[in-house]
Design a protein around this motif. Structure first.
Motif, PDB file in Angstrom:
ATOM      1  N   ILE A 195      40.801  45.484  48.087  1.00  0.00           N
ATOM      2  CA  ILE A 195      40.252  46.004  46.473  1.00  0.00           C
ATOM      3  C   ILE A 195      41.128  45.318  45.345  1.00  0.00           C
ATOM      4  O   ILE A 195      40.695  45.309  44.487  1.00  0.00           O
ATOM      5  N   ALA A 196      42.533  45.155  45.657  1.00  0.00           N
ATOM      6  CA  ALA A 196      43.148  44.433  44.576  1.00  0.00           C
ATOM      7  C   ALA A 196      42.528  43.211  44.457  1.00  0.00           C
ATOM      8  O   ALA A 196      42.599  42.516  43.604  1.00  0.00           O
ATOM      9  N   GLN A 197      42.192  42.409  45.587  1.00  0.00           N
ATOM     10  CA  GLN A 197      41.639  41.076  45.730  1.00  0.00           C
ATOM     11  C   GLN A 197      40.458  41.133  44.701  1.00  0.00           C
ATOM     12  O   GLN A 197      40.034  39.858  44.221  1.00  0.00           O
ATOM     13  N   ASP A 198      39.661  41.945  44.869  1.00  0.00           N
ATOM     14  CA  ASP A 198      38.246  42.234  44.047  1.00  0.00           C
ATOM     15  C   ASP A 198      38.849  42.121  42.588  1.00  0.00           C
ATOM     16  O   ASP A 198      38.071  41.372  41.896  1.00  0.00           O
ATOM     17  N   VAL A 199      39.827  42.629  42.157  1.00  0.00           N
ATOM     18  CA  VAL A 199      40.172  42.851  40.673  1.00  0.00           C
ATOM     19  C   VAL A 199      40.500  41.222  40.426  1.00  0.00           C
ATOM     20  O   VAL A 199      40.180  40.524  39.314  1.00  0.00           O
ATOM     21  N   ILE A 200      41.516  40.691  41.310  1.00  0.00           N
ATOM     22  CA  ILE A 200      41.836  39.491  40.992  1.00  0.00           C
ATOM     23  C   ILE A 200      40.783  38.399  40.809  1.00  0.00           C
ATOM     24  O   ILE A 200      40.972  37.457  39.914  1.00  0.00           O
ATOM     25  N   LYS A 201      39.857  38.350  41.791  1.00  0.00           N
ATOM     26  CA  LYS A 201      38.476  37.617  41.611  1.00  0.00           C
ATOM     27  C   LYS A 201      37.894  37.564  40.065  1.00  0.00           C
ATOM     28  O   LYS A 201      37.439  36.724  39.553  1.00  0.00           O
ATOM     29  N   VAL A 202      38.024  38.800  39.603  1.00  0.00           N
ATOM     30  CA  VAL A 202      37.307  38.931  38.134  1.00  0.00           C
ATOM     31  C   VAL A 202      38.213  38.361  37.200  1.00  0.00           C
ATOM     32  O   VAL A 202      37.806  37.545  36.274  1.00  0.00           O
ATOM     33  N   ILE A 203      39.608  38.449  37.286  1.00  0.00           N
ATOM     34  CA  ILE A 203      40.510  37.958  36.156  1.00  0.00           C
ATOM     35  C   ILE A 203      40.554  36.580  36.407  1.00  0.00           C
ATOM     36  O   ILE A 203      40.661  35.729  35.414  1.00  0.00           O
ATOM     37  N   ASP A 204      40.257  35.917  37.533  1.00  0.00           N
ATOM     38  CA  ASP A 204      40.285  34.510  37.979  1.00  0.00           C
ATOM     39  C   ASP A 204      39.025  34.209  37.170  1.00  0.00           C
ATOM     40  O   ASP A 204      39.009  33.150  36.755  1.00  0.00           O
ATOM     41  N   HIS A 205      38.048  34.629  37.577  1.00  0.00           N
ATOM     42  CA  HIS A 205      36.409  34.434  36.704  1.00  0.00           C
ATOM     43  C   HIS A 205      36.497  34.110  35.365  1.00  0.00           C
ATOM     44  O   HIS A 205      36.054  33.327  34.695  1.00  0.00           O
ATOM     45  N   LEU A 206      37.389  35.061  34.664  1.00  0.00           N
ATOM     46  CA  LEU A 206      37.511  35.068  33.256  1.00  0.00           C
ATOM     47  C   LEU A 206      38.599  34.414  32.737  1.00  0.00           C
ATOM     48  O   LEU A 206      38.970  34.331  31.411  1.00  0.00           O
ATOM     49  N   LYS A 207      39.393  33.564  33.954  1.00  0.00           N
ATOM     50  CA  LYS A 207      40.515  32.723  33.261  1.00  0.00           C
ATOM     51  C   LYS A 207      41.458  33.422  32.661  1.00  0.00           C
ATOM     52  O   LYS A 207      42.167  32.923  31.392  1.00  0.00           O
ATOM     53  N   ILE A 208      41.818  34.829  33.013  1.00  0.00           N
ATOM     54  CA  ILE A 208      42.966  35.419  32.354  1.00  0.00           C
ATOM     55  C   ILE A 208      44.178  35.285  33.340  1.00  0.00           C
ATOM     56  O   ILE A 208      44.060  35.701  34.378  1.00  0.00           O
ATOM     57  N   GLN A 209      45.174  34.752  32.546  1.00  0.00           N
ATOM     58  CA  GLN A 209      46.161  34.411  33.408  1.00  0.00           C
ATOM     59  C   GLN A 209      47.027  35.544  33.903  1.00  0.00           C
ATOM     60  O   GLN A 209      47.648  35.690  34.918  1.00  0.00           O
ATOM     61  N   SER A 210      47.142  36.663  32.862  1.00  0.00           N
ATOM     62  CA  SER A 210      47.993  37.692  33.010  1.00  0.00           C
ATOM     63  C   SER A 210      47.669  38.730  32.168  1.00  0.00           C
ATOM     64  O   SER A 210      46.914  38.634  31.171  1.00  0.00           O
ATOM     65  N   SER A 211      47.689  40.004  32.546  1.00  0.00           N
ATOM     66  CA  SER A 211      47.194  41.146  31.859  1.00  0.00           C
ATOM     67  C   SER A 211      48.194  42.389  31.983  1.00  0.00           C
ATOM     68  O   SER A 211      48.765  42.364  33.035  1.00  0.00           O
ATOM     69  N   HIS A 212      48.028  43.247  31.311  1.00  0.00           N
ATOM     70  CA  HIS A 212      48.701  44.777  31.354  1.00  0.00           C
ATOM     71  C   HIS A 212      47.397  45.317  32.127  1.00  0.00           C
ATOM     72  O   HIS A 212      46.310  45.163  31.937  1.00  0.00           O
ATOM     73  N   PHE A 213      47.796  46.223  32.944  1.00  0.00           N
ATOM     74  CA  PHE A 213      46.998  46.992  33.911  1.00  0.00           C
ATOM     75  C   PHE A 213      47.514  48.560  33.332  1.00  0.00           C
ATOM     76  O   PHE A 213      48.218  48.823  33.453  1.00  0.00           O
ATOM     77  N   VAL A 214      46.050  49.374  33.255  1.00  0.00           N
ATOM     78  CA  VAL A 214      46.184  50.540  33.011  1.00  0.00           C
ATOM     79  C   VAL A 214      45.448  51.422  34.145  1.00  0.00           C
ATOM     80  O   VAL A 214      44.198  51.035  34.450  1.00  0.00           O
ATOM     81  N   GLY A 215      45.925  52.241  34.949  1.00  0.00           N
ATOM     82  CA  GLY A 215      45.246  52.867  36.042  1.00  0.00           C
ATOM     83  C   GLY A 215      45.505  54.349  36.082  1.00  0.00           C
ATOM     84  O   GLY A 215      46.174  55.050  35.250  1.00  0.00           O
ATOM     85  N   ILE A 216      44.258  55.119  36.821  1.00  0.00           N
ATOM     86  CA  ILE A 216      44.309  56.736  36.718  1.00  0.00           C
ATOM     87  C   ILE A 216      44.124  56.993  38.211  1.00  0.00           C
ATOM     88  O   ILE A 216      43.371  56.190  38.908  1.00  0.00           O
ATOM     89  N   SER A 217      44.986  57.805  38.816  1.00  0.00           N
ATOM     90  CA  SER A 217      44.979  58.419  40.059  1.00  0.00           C
ATOM     91  C   SER A 217      44.966  57.278  41.061  1.00  0.00           C
ATOM     92  O   SER A 217      45.800  56.465  41.161  1.00  0.00           O
TER      93      SER A 217
END
Length: 258
Positions: A67-89
């Motif tokens: 599931i974490a890899q799913d998230v990485i695929k999206v930010i790779d696709h968008l060419k986002i080098q790094s991000s702040h991450f906000v999560g709930i629960s």
């Protein structure tokens, strides 16, 4: 690929990625979008099987790593080098797993209603769920969980929001996610023991009786990187129940990185 939505801020080069919990969708962040977009580029995700990601089939077994890899695929696709991450629960577990795998991609972790340890009551809940997950309609179990985790009158909006979002799931999808509970204890034990060199902001409700005590202990142990803010008269889903306080505190924390 996981479904995503972007809200651009042309004057910022900072990204904030929001990760919802089990049974929710990106729609639970509706009280955050406007305020966060004033300062950052915003990325919302629908985790596999949730929201508009139901339209996509995922072949890998459901694990926190996949599931974490799913998230990485999206930010790779968008060419986002790094991000702040906000999560709930449960989204906080996904973020912590992602940071374990790709620490260079995570500028900071904001953990709302963070799950770091399953207490006795939550362990009983998981056992009940495992016994009845093939017998009872998943929505019956989900309503039970929602009432136990968010029991008070002032938790009602959060409780109803998550129940209404859960109605959009399928029974087999719920079972796939529920099977994740089999790996949750060793994963959380590792997260409690290992402090990553990533700024981490825990924002919890003082009435989040199932998860707040363990977060307090971890923050004491991870004092080099972790901060905790407790919102008064608030339950588990802090971003919905006390949205203005949540927004002010989190944006204030993130502004330290500008």
């Amino acid at each position: 690929m996981t479904n995503y939505t972007i809200y651009d801020n042309p004057s910022s080069n900072q990204w904030v990625t929001f990760v919802h919990g089990a049974g929710g969708s990106s729609s639970i962040w509706f009280k955050q979008i406007r305020e966060f977009q004033k300062h950052f580029n915003v990325l919302l995700l629908d985790l596999r099987g949730h929201g508009d990601s139901k339209k996509t089939s995922f072949t890998k077994k459901y694990t926190f790593k996949s599931i974490a890899q799913d998230v990485i695929k999206v930010i790779d696709h968008l060419k986002i080098q790094s991000s702040h991450f906000v999560g709930i629960s449960l989204g906080t577990i996904v973020i912590r797993q992602l940071a374990e795998m790709y620490p260079e991609r995570v500028k900071s972790m904001i953990m709302g209603g963070a799950i770091l340890k399953m207490n006795f009551r939550s362990q009983i809940l998981m056992r009940v769920g495992n016994v009845f997950k093939y017998i009872l309609p998943y929505l019956v179990l989900y309503k039970l969980f929602a009432f136990i985790i968010m029991p008070k009158d002032n938790h009602k909006q959060s409780r109803l929001l998550f129940i209404n979002e859960a109605k959009k799931l399928y029974q087999k999808e719920f079972i796939k996610w529920f099977k994740l509970t089999a790996e949750i204890n060793p994963v959380l034990r590792w997260f409690r023991q290992v402090e990553l060199n990533i700024p981490t902001f825990y924002i919890m409700g003082e009435e989040d009786y199932m998860f707040l005590p363990s977060v307090k202990k971890v923050v004491e142990a991870h004092y080099k990187t972790a901060k905790l803010f407790v919102i008064e008269k608030c339950g588990h889903v802090v971003n919905v129940e006390q949205a203005s306080v949540f927004n002010d505190q989190v944006i204030g924390f993130l502004k330290e990185f500008k």
